[in-house]
Design a protein around this motif. Sequence first.
Motif, short mmCIF file in Angstrom:
data_model
loop_
_atom_site.label_atom_id
_atom_site.label_comp_id
_atom_site.label_asym_id
_atom_site.label_seq_id
_atom_site.Cartn_x
_atom_site.Cartn_y
_atom_site.Cartn_z
N MET A 111 31.89 21.38 -18.61
CA MET A 111 31.03 22.56 -18.54
C MET A 111 30.61 22.83 -17.10
O MET A 111 30.39 21.90 -16.33
N LYS A 112 30.50 24.09 -16.78
CA LYS A 112 29.93 24.49 -15.49
C LYS A 112 28.46 24.84 -15.73
O LYS A 112 28.14 25.74 -16.52
N ILE A 113 27.57 24.11 -15.04
CA ILE A 113 26.13 24.27 -15.21
C ILE A 113 25.52 24.66 -13.88
O ILE A 113 25.71 23.97 -12.87
N VAL A 114 24.79 25.77 -13.85
CA VAL A 114 24.13 26.23 -12.64
C VAL A 114 22.62 26.04 -12.80
O VAL A 114 22.04 26.41 -13.82
N ILE A 115 22.00 25.44 -11.77
CA ILE A 115 20.56 25.19 -11.79
C ILE A 115 19.92 25.89 -10.61
O ILE A 115 20.13 25.50 -9.45
N PRO A 116 19.17 26.97 -10.84
CA PRO A 116 18.43 27.59 -9.73
C PRO A 116 17.24 26.72 -9.37
O PRO A 116 16.56 26.17 -10.24
N ALA A 117 16.98 26.59 -8.08
CA ALA A 117 15.85 25.78 -7.62
C ALA A 117 15.23 26.43 -6.41
O ALA A 117 15.93 26.74 -5.44
N VAL A 118 13.93 26.64 -6.44
CA VAL A 118 13.23 27.18 -5.28
C VAL A 118 13.24 26.17 -4.15
O VAL A 118 13.40 26.50 -2.98
N SER A 119 13.10 24.89 -4.51
CA SER A 119 13.07 23.81 -3.53
C SER A 119 13.37 22.51 -4.25
O SER A 119 13.17 22.39 -5.46
N LEU A 120 13.83 21.52 -3.49
CA LEU A 120 14.03 20.17 -4.03
C LEU A 120 13.26 19.19 -3.16
O LEU A 120 13.78 18.18 -2.68
N GLU A 121 11.98 19.51 -2.95
CA GLU A 121 11.11 18.63 -2.19
C GLU A 121 10.67 17.46 -3.06
O GLU A 121 10.79 17.48 -4.28
N LYS A 122 10.10 16.42 -2.40
CA LYS A 122 9.62 15.26 -3.13
C LYS A 122 8.55 15.69 -4.12
O LYS A 122 7.60 16.38 -3.77
N GLY A 123 8.71 15.29 -5.36
CA GLY A 123 7.78 15.67 -6.42
C GLY A 123 8.46 15.45 -7.77
O GLY A 123 9.69 15.32 -7.85
N GLY A 124 7.65 15.42 -8.84
CA GLY A 124 8.17 15.08 -10.15
C GLY A 124 9.22 16.03 -10.68
O GLY A 124 10.25 15.62 -11.21
N GLY A 125 8.97 17.36 -10.56
CA GLY A 125 9.91 18.33 -11.10
C GLY A 125 11.25 18.28 -10.41
O GLY A 125 12.31 18.28 -11.05
N ALA A 126 11.22 18.24 -9.07
CA ALA A 126 12.47 18.19 -8.31
C ALA A 126 13.20 16.87 -8.56
O ALA A 126 14.43 16.83 -8.61
N ARG A 127 12.43 15.78 -8.71
CA ARG A 127 13.06 14.50 -9.04
C ARG A 127 13.82 14.59 -10.35
O ARG A 127 14.96 14.13 -10.47
N PHE A 128 13.19 15.20 -11.35
CA PHE A 128 13.84 15.35 -12.65
C PHE A 128 15.16 16.11 -12.50
O PHE A 128 16.20 15.70 -13.04
N LEU A 129 15.12 17.21 -11.75
CA LEU A 129 16.32 18.03 -11.59
C LEU A 129 17.44 17.28 -10.90
O LEU A 129 18.59 17.31 -11.34
N TYR A 130 17.13 16.61 -9.79
CA TYR A 130 18.21 15.95 -9.05
C TYR A 130 18.78 14.77 -9.83
O TYR A 130 20.00 14.54 -9.82
#
Length: 327
Positions: free
Chosen positions: A1-20
Amino acid sequence: MKIVIPAVSLEKGGGARFLYQVANALIDRGQNVEFVMPQQGIVEWPVRAKITRVKELSPKAFPSCDFILPNFYSTVFPAWQSKKGKVVRLSLVYEPLCVANPELSKATYSIDAPIVTISQWQRQLILSEVGRDSSVISGGVDSAFFHPSPKLSARTGQKTIFYILRGPGYSWKGNSDFLEACKYLKERFPNFTLLVVNPEEQTFETTFPYTIMKAKSDQEMALLYARADLFVYASYYESFGLPPLEAMACGTAVITTDCGGNRDYTRNGENCIVIQPSDVMALTEAMYHLLTNDNERQRFADAGQTFAKSWTWQRTADQLISVLKQL
């Protein structure tokens, strides 16, 4: 599957950690994952997925794909309007609780797109607020970093408490409750060391000393968890709450508030002690009990470590793949 994830930022923090972490685990499962980010977006995590920079996260910025996973309210409508792939609304936090535009963010849950969230508590919250059910995937822990290490107290003779101390803008993290409990604890049990990670790098007035530690990587953070005798989490609400689970994986006893999302993995009296948010005296008593009872503290540490072993990011990726395949 091709999955696209839009992200405003991938700075240190819980939400960005989950995404990466999810993106890396999806790649390990053979999926094609691409982040789409604004040019000014910051990347602080070791992402292995492709990152495409765009001028802005507008509908035309999205490439064709099988699924688009908008994960913050400001990216939902552009993803939906792009018509470039099936939109699945990934809810890492219920934004109306914490953003300046609660009505706009709430409206993003009403589009005709499936919702995936990260705890049963948040699933029930969304269901009660907007009347829509969602699928649940869980957070995980990377055992390559989060594992036991020798305790500092074995060398110093002083018990160590570790705490993540957020700035004044994070009042729901329960910092004032924790600091007040430490003041009472110091009167009953003066022989402890308090280590804190303070991402905002702000000082706090206290009647007792504490040491601010730096944690620029998962490895450094894991060592702080692992070398402490006790990890405390005082939040009022969390969509999931990774730190207590990470501390468990590091073989450290945990005291946590009942903050919602962590109910999926906390078992009061079994793998941790759970108290009610803002109950300063209960927190004081729980810290005193575990710091003065080595056998009980070790029992929680061992149970937590065993429990956390199955909570991997590969498991999270498998849960998400299963949901997407059903769609």
